[in-house]
Design a protein around this motif. Structure first.
Motif, PDB file in Angstrom:
ATOM      1  N   UNK A  19       0.825  -1.205   0.000  1.00 33.36           N
ATOM      2  CA  UNK A  19       0.000   0.000   0.000  1.00 33.36           C
ATOM      3  C   UNK A  19       0.863   1.262   0.000  1.00 33.36           C
ATOM      4  N   UNK A  20       1.952   1.217   0.777  1.00 22.72           N
ATOM      5  CA  UNK A  20       2.829   2.373   0.834  1.00 22.72           C
ATOM      6  C   UNK A  20       3.505   2.618  -0.502  1.00 22.72           C
ATOM      7  N   UNK A  21       3.913   1.526  -1.181  1.00 25.62           N
ATOM      8  CA  UNK A  21       4.546   1.674  -2.489  1.00 25.62           C
ATOM      9  C   UNK A  21       3.569   2.208  -3.521  1.00 25.62           C
ATOM     10  N   UNK A  22       2.270   2.019  -3.309  1.00 30.81           N
ATOM     11  CA  UNK A  22       1.270   2.560  -4.230  1.00 30.81           C
ATOM     12  C   UNK A  22       1.049   4.051  -4.001  1.00 30.81           C
ATOM     13  N   UNK A  23       1.057   4.476  -2.734  1.00 34.39           N
ATOM     14  CA  UNK A  23       0.744   5.872  -2.411  1.00 34.39           C
ATOM     15  C   UNK A  23       1.970   6.772  -2.540  1.00 34.39           C
ATOM     16  N   UNK A  24       3.173   6.220  -2.309  1.00 41.46           N
ATOM     17  CA  UNK A  24       4.373   7.055  -2.280  1.00 41.46           C
ATOM     18  C   UNK A  24       4.610   7.850  -3.566  1.00 41.46           C
ATOM     19  N   UNK A  25       4.426   7.282  -4.771  1.00 34.42           N
ATOM     20  CA  UNK A  25       4.618   8.109  -5.968  1.00 34.42           C
ATOM     21  C   UNK A  25       3.718   9.338  -5.998  1.00 34.42           C
ATOM     22  N   UNK A  26       2.466   9.192  -5.544  1.00 27.76           N
ATOM     23  CA  UNK A  26       1.576  10.350  -5.489  1.00 27.76           C
ATOM     24  C   UNK A  26       2.046  11.350  -4.431  1.00 27.76           C
ATOM     25  N   UNK A  44     -12.835  10.923  -5.549  1.00 23.97           N
ATOM     26  CA  UNK A  44     -13.064   9.480  -5.570  1.00 23.97           C
ATOM     27  C   UNK A  44     -11.740   8.722  -5.452  1.00 23.97           C
ATOM     28  N   UNK A  45     -10.683   9.204  -6.147  1.00 25.07           N
ATOM     29  CA  UNK A  45      -9.383   8.551  -6.046  1.00 25.07           C
ATOM     30  C   UNK A  45      -8.815   8.599  -4.643  1.00 25.07           C
ATOM     31  N   UNK A  46      -9.010   9.729  -3.964  1.00 25.46           N
ATOM     32  CA  UNK A  46      -8.518   9.837  -2.585  1.00 25.46           C
ATOM     33  C   UNK A  46      -9.177   8.794  -1.693  1.00 25.46           C
ATOM     34  N   UNK A  47     -10.507   8.622  -1.836  1.00 25.69           N
ATOM     35  CA  UNK A  47     -11.198   7.652  -0.988  1.00 25.69           C
ATOM     36  C   UNK A  47     -10.855   6.219  -1.382  1.00 25.69           C
ATOM     37  N   UNK A  48     -10.650   5.955  -2.665  1.00 29.18           N
ATOM     38  CA  UNK A  48     -10.213   4.620  -3.071  1.00 29.18           C
ATOM     39  C   UNK A  48      -8.874   4.277  -2.427  1.00 29.18           C
ATOM     40  N   UNK A  49      -7.939   5.237  -2.447  1.00 24.09           N
ATOM     41  CA  UNK A  49      -6.641   4.986  -1.839  1.00 24.09           C
ATOM     42  C   UNK A  49      -6.742   4.859  -0.324  1.00 24.09           C
ATOM     43  N   UNK A  50      -7.619   5.652   0.295  1.00 27.12           N
ATOM     44  CA  UNK A  50      -7.812   5.526   1.741  1.00 27.12           C
ATOM     45  C   UNK A  50      -8.383   4.163   2.100  1.00 27.12           C
ATOM     46  N   UNK A  51      -9.272   3.635   1.257  1.00 28.48           N
ATOM     47  CA  UNK A  51      -9.875   2.322   1.517  1.00 28.48           C
ATOM     48  C   UNK A  51      -8.968   1.170   1.119  1.00 28.48           C
ATOM     49  N   UNK A  52      -7.800   1.474   0.526  1.00 28.13           N
ATOM     50  CA  UNK A  52      -6.885   0.431   0.052  1.00 28.13           C
ATOM     51  C   UNK A  52      -7.596  -0.509  -0.909  1.00 28.13           C
ATOM     52  N   UNK A  53      -8.359   0.081  -1.836  1.00 29.04           N
ATOM     53  CA  UNK A  53      -9.136  -0.731  -2.770  1.00 29.04           C
ATOM     54  C   UNK A  53      -8.258  -1.389  -3.815  1.00 29.04           C
TER      55      UNK A  53
END
Length: 745
Positions: free
Chosen positions: A498-505, A557-566
């Motif tokens: 999850x961290x590797x997904x969010x870190x680029x953003x 919507x993208x922020x909430x998807x990332x918060x939910x770890x979808x």
């Protein structure tokens, strides 16, 4: 008393009237008023007048004097602005004229220079400068014999250490630096012993102070200076031992630079000694001598750099197997920049000297040139140090390797910024400029703002690099090694963390913030009013918010998807309208790589439901159709045995979470009985296990006499029927036609 009181009242009235009318008086009128004061109003008269006034009246008079002085200053400033002094173009023209006149004068003084050199040498041999020449040469010889003898004894004492150094073969950069430093320490130690013994012997054995001075100058300038330079060059270039070379240069380049600079400094030493001889002889050609010697030395250095330009490029590139494009461009550019800078530095010294500024001496010029020429060596040293202090690679796979490489590049760039700042400050100090003091309260407004502006840019760049460094290290730790994907795989694997997904953003957001703050602070320091820019950005933000509701919807919507770890990078998902492996995530949308290679761009706001097919584990169910008369218990045991065998295979045991086993009868159709088996694996690993199961099931069925059910047509004839070959062929054709499914109309 009455008269004195009335005089004081009159003065008070005049002062009050003048203070009321002062805003209407121009600066010129104020100056004229000040010049019209009676000359008798001197110090005694002022003191007598002040003694007759009360404190309030004295204060009013002081204010009047201050205002008159301001008027005089205003007139002086106006006169300067209106053309009272020379402007920049006039000063530049004057400086160029002075430089041209100096060049012409130096060339005209060439005969006098030649006469002065010959006269100085003649005076030296005639004994008019330092006493009898044979005694002077004897003193020089005595000093050299004493110095070399002491150095020889020192080398004998440390001979075993030198032999050890000669026999050592370094296996790493650290060992190379250690060996080279030890050898340089021994060389410099010998030179220090040489210098000390020369000084002691000169003090004890040479009684004439003038002769002692010239003897020491000859030894130090002509002998010690080139030997010290040669020792430093041996430390950096190791011309005769390539395994101890601290820079990436071939033998030809190392030996050429070593010989050229050693010879150059031998010439410099002779030139300095000859200058002192000419001064002792009273030859008045110092400026001409300095002009031509400086020109010769600078031209010599430019020729050395031109000859070794390819070698200097190799030194800057170092031993990097895959240098960056920026490093390649700098390596190609630096030799030519060095030559241009050396020419500019010499021209600057001559121009400043022609207009009477003597702060840029020949020694300072040589120090600046040394810094510029040896900057590639310093850069190589920086990269060597970085290669030892950079932390080891964390994690495995190409992601960790890329992150480790980015970390190394960030360390190098940060070190280069520090090195560049050091060079700029050092060159400024040599030129007599304290750049740090300019940034303080003591510097002028323009200089202070310029220095602070550069500091803001440097701080912003360092923040940018530190952000990249931190993100790269986290990606290296949190990204699993990338495994080879199954050739038959139609879906992604387990994906990244999850961290590797969010870190680029996060990196993008931080970098945009750093750039914005750096630009705004820099413009503010330059005097630009950034309030309209901030207000304009706010208005643009509101316009985007009201006019681009879809964009805002996608971002939210993208922020909430990332918060939910979808979803995560590398996972296989189905968004209802498209499915594929996630390859890229941005603030507004994601990119999916479909099973057939197509790329789908899906905005977050258009995702009504999302199915993640790569999270945690995957269950795959396989169906096999067997004839009606097959022993189902036998099939179940075959499935169980195959599952146990695959669980023990090194290739699949870490990927299987539950072994393959039968689930009994799943269906019955007109062909046979449908039996089913299932297994559980990690995401993306199910396809290799499925292939292995198919292969083993087919082999086990053949060994146990079990056939897969297939569609067939049975023709039952009476036992008494006798058919010839054409009849049998006709019946077989009819049966095949009946078994073949008819296409839909």
């Amino acid at each position: 008393m009455i008269r004195a009181s009335s005089n004081r009242d009159l003065i008070c009235v005049l002062l009050s009237t003048f203070l009321l009318l002062f805003p209407l008086i121009s600066a010129t009128q104020a100056q004229e008023t000040a010049s019209a004061l009676p000359p008798a109003l001197q110090q005694e008269a002022m003191e007598k007048l002040a003694s007759d006034l009360d404190p309030q009246q004295v204060g009013a008079l002081a204010d009047l004097v201050t205002l008159l002085q301001q008027g005089a200053d205003a007139k002086k400033t106006a006169g300067a602005l209106s053309g009272g002094g020379p402007d920049l173009l006039e000063r530049l023209q004057s400086g160029l004229n002075a430089f041209g006149a100096m060049v012409v004068s130096n060339f005209q003084s060439l005969p006098a220079l030649a006469t002065g050199i010959i006269g100085g040498i003649g005076a030296l041999f005639a004994g008019d400068i330092a006493g009898p020449v044979h005694i002077l040469f004897g003193a020089i010889g005595l000093l050299l014999v004493a110095g070399f003898g002491a150095e020889f004894l020192f080398n004998r004492i440390v001979a075993s250490r030198r032999e050890t150094i000669q026999s050592l073969k370094p296996t790493s950069l650290y060992e190379t630096v250690k060996i080279v430093s030890s050898r340089a320490g021994l060389d410099l130690g010998g030179l220090i012993i040489f210098a000390l013994i020369v000084l002691i012997v000169a003090r004890v054995a040479v009684f004439d102070p003038v002769m002692r001075s010239y003897a020491l100058q000859a030894v130090f300038w002509i002998v010690l200076l080139p030997r010290a330079v040669a020792a430093l060059l041996r430390f950096a270039l190791a011309p005769h031992r390539s395994e101890l070379r601290l820079v990436t240069a071939n033998d030809a380049t190392a030996k050429s630079l070593y010989r050229s600079f050693t010879t150059l400094f031998a010439f410099v030493g002779v030139a300095f000694f000859l200058r002192n001889v000419m001064q002792g002889a009273g030859a008045d050609v110092g400026e001409t001598y300095r002009f031509f010697v400086g020109f010769g030395v600078n031209a010599w250095i430019i020729a050395i750099i031109w000859q070794a330009r390819h070698g200097l490029t190799s030194i800057i590139l170092g031993d990097d197997d895959d240098p960056t494009s920026g490093l390649e461009r700098m390596a190609q550019f630096w030799p030519y920049f060095s030559m241009a800078f050396i020419a500019f530095n010499w021209l600057l010294i001559q121009v400043t000297s022609s207009i009477g500024i003597d702060s840029l001496t020949a020694g300072r010029s040589l120090a600046v040139i040394a810094l510029v020429v040896f900057a590639p060596f310093l850069d190589t040293m920086v990269r060597g140090i970085v290669s030892h202090i950079v932390p080891p690679m964390q994690g495995e796979g190409p992601v960790a390797e890329a992150a480790h490489l980015q970390t190394r590049y960030s360390y190098v760039r940060i070190a280069r910024v520090a090195l560049l700042a050091f060079l700029i400050l050092t060159v400024g100090r040599i030129y007599g400029l304290n750049l740090l003091a300019l940034g303080g309260d003591g510097g002028s407004g323009v200089a202070r703002n310029s220095v602070i502006f550069l500091l803001i840019l440097a701080a912003g760049y360092l923040a940018w690099e530190i952000t990249n460094l931190w993100v790269s290290q986290q990606l290296a730790k949190d990204s699993p090694p990338q495994e080879t994907q199954d050739e038959e795989s139609e879906m992604g694997g387990a994906g990244k963390s999850r961290l590797a997904t969010i870190l680029p953003l996060v990196r993008i957001v931080l970098q945009v913030t750093i750039v914005t703050l750096t630009v705004l602070l820099g413009l503010s320091q330059l005097g630009v009013n950034i309030t309209p820019l901030i207000a304009g950005a706010s208005i643009v933000g509101l316009a985007i918010g009201f006019g681009a509701q879809t964009l805002v919807s996608d971002v939210v919507a993208g922020i909430f998807f990332l918060m939910d770890d979808a979803f995560r990078m590398g996972e296989f998902i189905n968004t209802g309208g498209a499915q594929g492996t996630i390859e890229k995530i941005s603030i507004r949308s994601m990119q999916l790589r479909g099973t057939k290679g197509a790329v789908h761009v899906v905005p977050y706001g258009q995702i009504s439901n999302l199915t993640n097919l790569s999270r945690d584990w995957v269950i795959m169910k396989l169906k096999f159709t067997i004839p009606f008369d097959t022993d189902q218990e036998k099939v179940r045991k075959i499935f169980k045995k195959i599952g146990q065998e695959i669980m023990e295979m090194d290739e699949y045991k870490d990927d299987l979470l539950a072994p393959f086993k039968g689930q009994g009868v799943a269906d019955v159709d007109d062909v046979g009985i449908v039996v089913r088996g299932k297994f559980t694996t990690k995401p993306g690993k199910q396809f290799g296990v499925r292939r292995e199961i198919y292969k083993r099931v087919q082999k086990a069925f053949e060994e146990n006499g079990i056939q897969f059910a297939r569609k067939e047509v049975r023709v039952q004839l009476p036992e008494t029927a006798k058919l010839d070959e054409p009849q049998k062929e006709a019946i077989a054709a009819a049966a095949a036609e009946a078994a073949t499914p008819k296409p839909a109309v």
